[in-house]
Design a protein around this motif. Structure first.
Motif, PDB file in Angstrom:
ATOM      1  N   SER A 100       0.809  -1.222   0.000  1.00 35.90           N
ATOM      2  CA  SER A 100       0.000   0.000   0.000  1.00 35.90           C
ATOM      3  C   SER A 100       0.839   1.268   0.000  1.00 35.90           C
ATOM      4  O   SER A 100       0.326   2.359  -0.296  1.00 35.90           O
ATOM      5  CB  SER A 100      -0.929   0.013   1.223  1.00 35.90           C
ATOM      6  OG  SER A 100      -1.819  -1.084   1.194  1.00 35.90           O
ATOM      7  N   ASP A 101       2.120   1.159   0.325  1.00 34.01           N
ATOM      8  CA  ASP A 101       2.953   2.343   0.512  1.00 34.01           C
ATOM      9  C   ASP A 101       3.019   3.222  -0.738  1.00 34.01           C
ATOM     10  O   ASP A 101       2.921   4.444  -0.649  1.00 34.01           O
ATOM     11  CB  ASP A 101       4.369   1.929   0.911  1.00 34.01           C
ATOM     12  CG  ASP A 101       4.431   1.353   2.315  1.00 34.01           C
ATOM     13  OD1 ASP A 101       3.409   1.419   3.032  1.00 34.01           O
ATOM     14  OD2 ASP A 101       5.493   0.826   2.697  1.00 34.01           O
TER      15      ASP A 101
ATOM     16  N   TYR B 133       0.918   3.508  -3.332  1.00 37.14           N
ATOM     17  CA  TYR B 133      -0.356   4.174  -3.623  1.00 37.14           C
ATOM     18  C   TYR B 133      -0.610   5.319  -2.649  1.00 37.14           C
ATOM     19  O   TYR B 133      -1.058   6.405  -3.047  1.00 37.14           O
ATOM     20  CB  TYR B 133      -1.501   3.167  -3.564  1.00 37.14           C
ATOM     21  CG  TYR B 133      -1.295   1.948  -4.419  1.00 37.14           C
ATOM     22  CD1 TYR B 133      -1.235   2.041  -5.809  1.00 37.14           C
ATOM     23  CD2 TYR B 133      -1.138   0.691  -3.840  1.00 37.14           C
ATOM     24  CE1 TYR B 133      -1.048   0.919  -6.598  1.00 37.14           C
ATOM     25  CE2 TYR B 133      -0.940  -0.439  -4.615  1.00 37.14           C
ATOM     26  CZ  TYR B 133      -0.886  -0.321  -5.990  1.00 37.14           C
ATOM     27  OH  TYR B 133      -0.683  -1.429  -6.768  1.00 37.14           O
ATOM     28  N   GLN B 134      -0.315   5.098  -1.378  1.00 44.44           N
ATOM     29  CA  GLN B 134      -0.509   6.156  -0.384  1.00 44.44           C
ATOM     30  C   GLN B 134       0.413   7.331  -0.660  1.00 44.44           C
ATOM     31  O   GLN B 134       0.002   8.498  -0.540  1.00 44.44           O
ATOM     32  CB  GLN B 134      -0.278   5.592   1.021  1.00 44.44           C
ATOM     33  CG  GLN B 134      -1.327   4.572   1.451  1.00 44.44           C
ATOM     34  CD  GLN B 134      -1.005   3.906   2.774  1.00 44.44           C
ATOM     35  OE1 GLN B 134       0.025   4.169   3.390  1.00 44.44           O
ATOM     36  NE2 GLN B 134      -1.881   3.015   3.220  1.00 44.44           N
ATOM     37  N   TRP B 135       1.649   7.043  -1.028  1.00 45.48           N
ATOM     38  CA  TRP B 135       2.593   8.119  -1.362  1.00 45.48           C
ATOM     39  C   TRP B 135       2.128   8.898  -2.594  1.00 45.48           C
ATOM     40  O   TRP B 135       2.174  10.140  -2.609  1.00 45.48           O
ATOM     41  CB  TRP B 135       3.986   7.529  -1.592  1.00 45.48           C
ATOM     42  CG  TRP B 135       5.001   8.533  -2.029  1.00 45.48           C
ATOM     43  CD1 TRP B 135       5.695   9.406  -1.232  1.00 45.48           C
ATOM     44  CD2 TRP B 135       5.443   8.782  -3.378  1.00 45.48           C
ATOM     45  NE1 TRP B 135       6.539  10.184  -2.006  1.00 45.48           N
ATOM     46  CE2 TRP B 135       6.403   9.810  -3.317  1.00 45.48           C
ATOM     47  CE3 TRP B 135       5.123   8.219  -4.612  1.00 45.48           C
ATOM     48  CZ2 TRP B 135       7.049  10.299  -4.454  1.00 45.48           C
ATOM     49  CZ3 TRP B 135       5.757   8.699  -5.745  1.00 45.48           C
ATOM     50  CH2 TRP B 135       6.705   9.731  -5.668  1.00 45.48           C
TER      51      TRP B 135
ATOM     52  N   LEU C 275      -0.866   9.377  -3.718  1.00 46.52           N
ATOM     53  CA  LEU C 275      -2.039  10.195  -3.404  1.00 46.52           C
ATOM     54  C   LEU C 275      -1.699  11.455  -2.629  1.00 46.52           C
ATOM     55  O   LEU C 275      -2.482  12.415  -2.603  1.00 46.52           O
ATOM     56  CB  LEU C 275      -3.058   9.369  -2.627  1.00 46.52           C
ATOM     57  CG  LEU C 275      -3.735   8.250  -3.421  1.00 46.52           C
ATOM     58  CD1 LEU C 275      -4.544   7.348  -2.503  1.00 46.52           C
ATOM     59  CD2 LEU C 275      -4.622   8.827  -4.525  1.00 46.52           C
ATOM     60  N   GLN C 276      -0.527  11.501  -2.044  1.00 42.51           N
ATOM     61  CA  GLN C 276      -0.081  12.694  -1.328  1.00 42.51           C
ATOM     62  C   GLN C 276       0.561  13.731  -2.239  1.00 42.51           C
ATOM     63  O   GLN C 276       0.827  14.859  -1.822  1.00 42.51           O
ATOM     64  CB  GLN C 276       0.920  12.299  -0.241  1.00 42.51           C
ATOM     65  CG  GLN C 276       0.321  11.424   0.850  1.00 42.51           C
ATOM     66  CD  GLN C 276       1.388  10.852   1.784  1.00 42.51           C
ATOM     67  OE1 GLN C 276       2.562  11.227   1.712  1.00 42.51           O
ATOM     68  NE2 GLN C 276       0.985   9.939   2.642  1.00 42.51           N
TER      69      GLN C 276
END
Length: 312
Positions: free
Chosen positions: A297-298, A300-302, A304-305
């Protein structure tokens, strides 16, 4: 996998991994959707298609702008963009979202690179449609195992002078640049895309393609994540000038890509004052390190930021 012009405005819904090009009669508004868009490539004037994945909730949230993720596949997934397009489902974020049914909040765009004469490469010539994963009615298929490797885990070596090293692999995504630009523009116009959150990622040949497109179109993407494809120092100046956020992944036991070649480009970015760069060397992984990266998930989360300050 071991190592774009006028668009017809026809959207075709694909169920599972079907190679049919005629519309499926139903689409469920609550669920994710996988579409095919028709286009005529500027490379050879041939009719082709590419995938567009619409995430769960897209149909209900008509006023919402969604981030777009463009994925460039590797060498083994090349094809004619028609009955061979399904090969692009084997790896990457579309595999995660469509086959593994993960709730990834991106409009995912997946084109297919032309063969450019590489159909005689053994791992392409001998590929089987059995390798194309199916989207199951119930549950998800088991994930494939990582490539086996007996290569030891050893430190990287100094690459030295890169001036004699070609910046790209032969007949790669650079030949499809104009098609990619039209694809991005078409998806931007037809769907609710947040122009400040357009992202680019790719694996192997697609990793090299990601570096190339980021260098040639430096204002286009809010972030870029090349995986197991190094960036040549000669490509870095436009990327550094645009301060494009980067997360670069390499594999320590890669049998296809020289891990030592990642460092000169990363160092060139540092010399140019670009400090928004993440570099992850997955020392235990082989060439298919993308499986580990996209399954997590890392990234995708990055992504989106990351936001552009203004839309192009």
């Amino acid at each position: 996998m071991r190592l774009f012009s006028y668009f017809a405005l026809c959207l075709v819904l694909v169920s599972g991994c079907s190679t049919a090009h005629k519309p499926t009669v139903e689409a469920t508004a609550q669920s994710a959707q996988l579409l095919r868009l028709d286009y005529v490539s500027s490379i050879d004037n041939a009719a082709r298609q590419y995938f567009v994945y619409l995430p769960s909730g897209y149909q209900q949230n008509t006023n919402k702008k969604w981030p777009m993720l463009l994925f460039l596949h590797g060498n083994g997934e090349r094809g004619n963009g028609l009955d061979e397009l399904d090969y692009t489902l084997i790896h990457g974020p579309l595999y995660e979202a469509w086959v593994q049914k993960r709730d990834l909040p991106f409009i995912i765009v997946v084109p297919q690179l032309h063969m450019f004469g590489m159909d005689k490469v053994p791992y392409i010539a001998n590929r089987s449609r059995d390798a194309i994963p199916a989207r199951l009615t119930d549950g998800v298929p088991a994930r494939p195992a990582m490539f086996p490797s007996d290569k030891p885990i050893v430190p990287a070596a100094i690459a030295g002078d890169m001036s004699a090293v070609p910046p790209l692999l032969p007949d790669g995504w650079e030949r499809a640049e104009q098609d990619l630009l039209v694809i991005i523009d078409t998806v931007q116009q037809q769907f609710n895309v947040d122009a400040q959150r357009r992202y680019l990622t790719g694996i192997s040949y697609g990793g090299f393609g990601s570096w190339y497109l980021a260098s040639k179109q430096p204002e286009l993407f809010a972030a870029v994540a090349p995986i197991v494809g190094w960036g040549h120092p000669d490509l870095m100046a436009p990327i550094a000038h645009a301060k494009t956020p980067l997360w670069v992944f390499a594999a320590g036991r890669d049998l296809a890509i020289n891990k030592n070649y990642f460092y000169p480009g990363i160092e060139r970015l540092r010399q140019l004052g670009h400090d928004n760069v993440r570099f992850s060397m997955l020392e235990q992984a082989g060439h298919d390190a993308w499986k580990q990266v996209y399954a997590g998930s890392d990234l995708y989360q990055w992504l989106l930021q990351q936001h552009k300050t203004a839309a192009k």
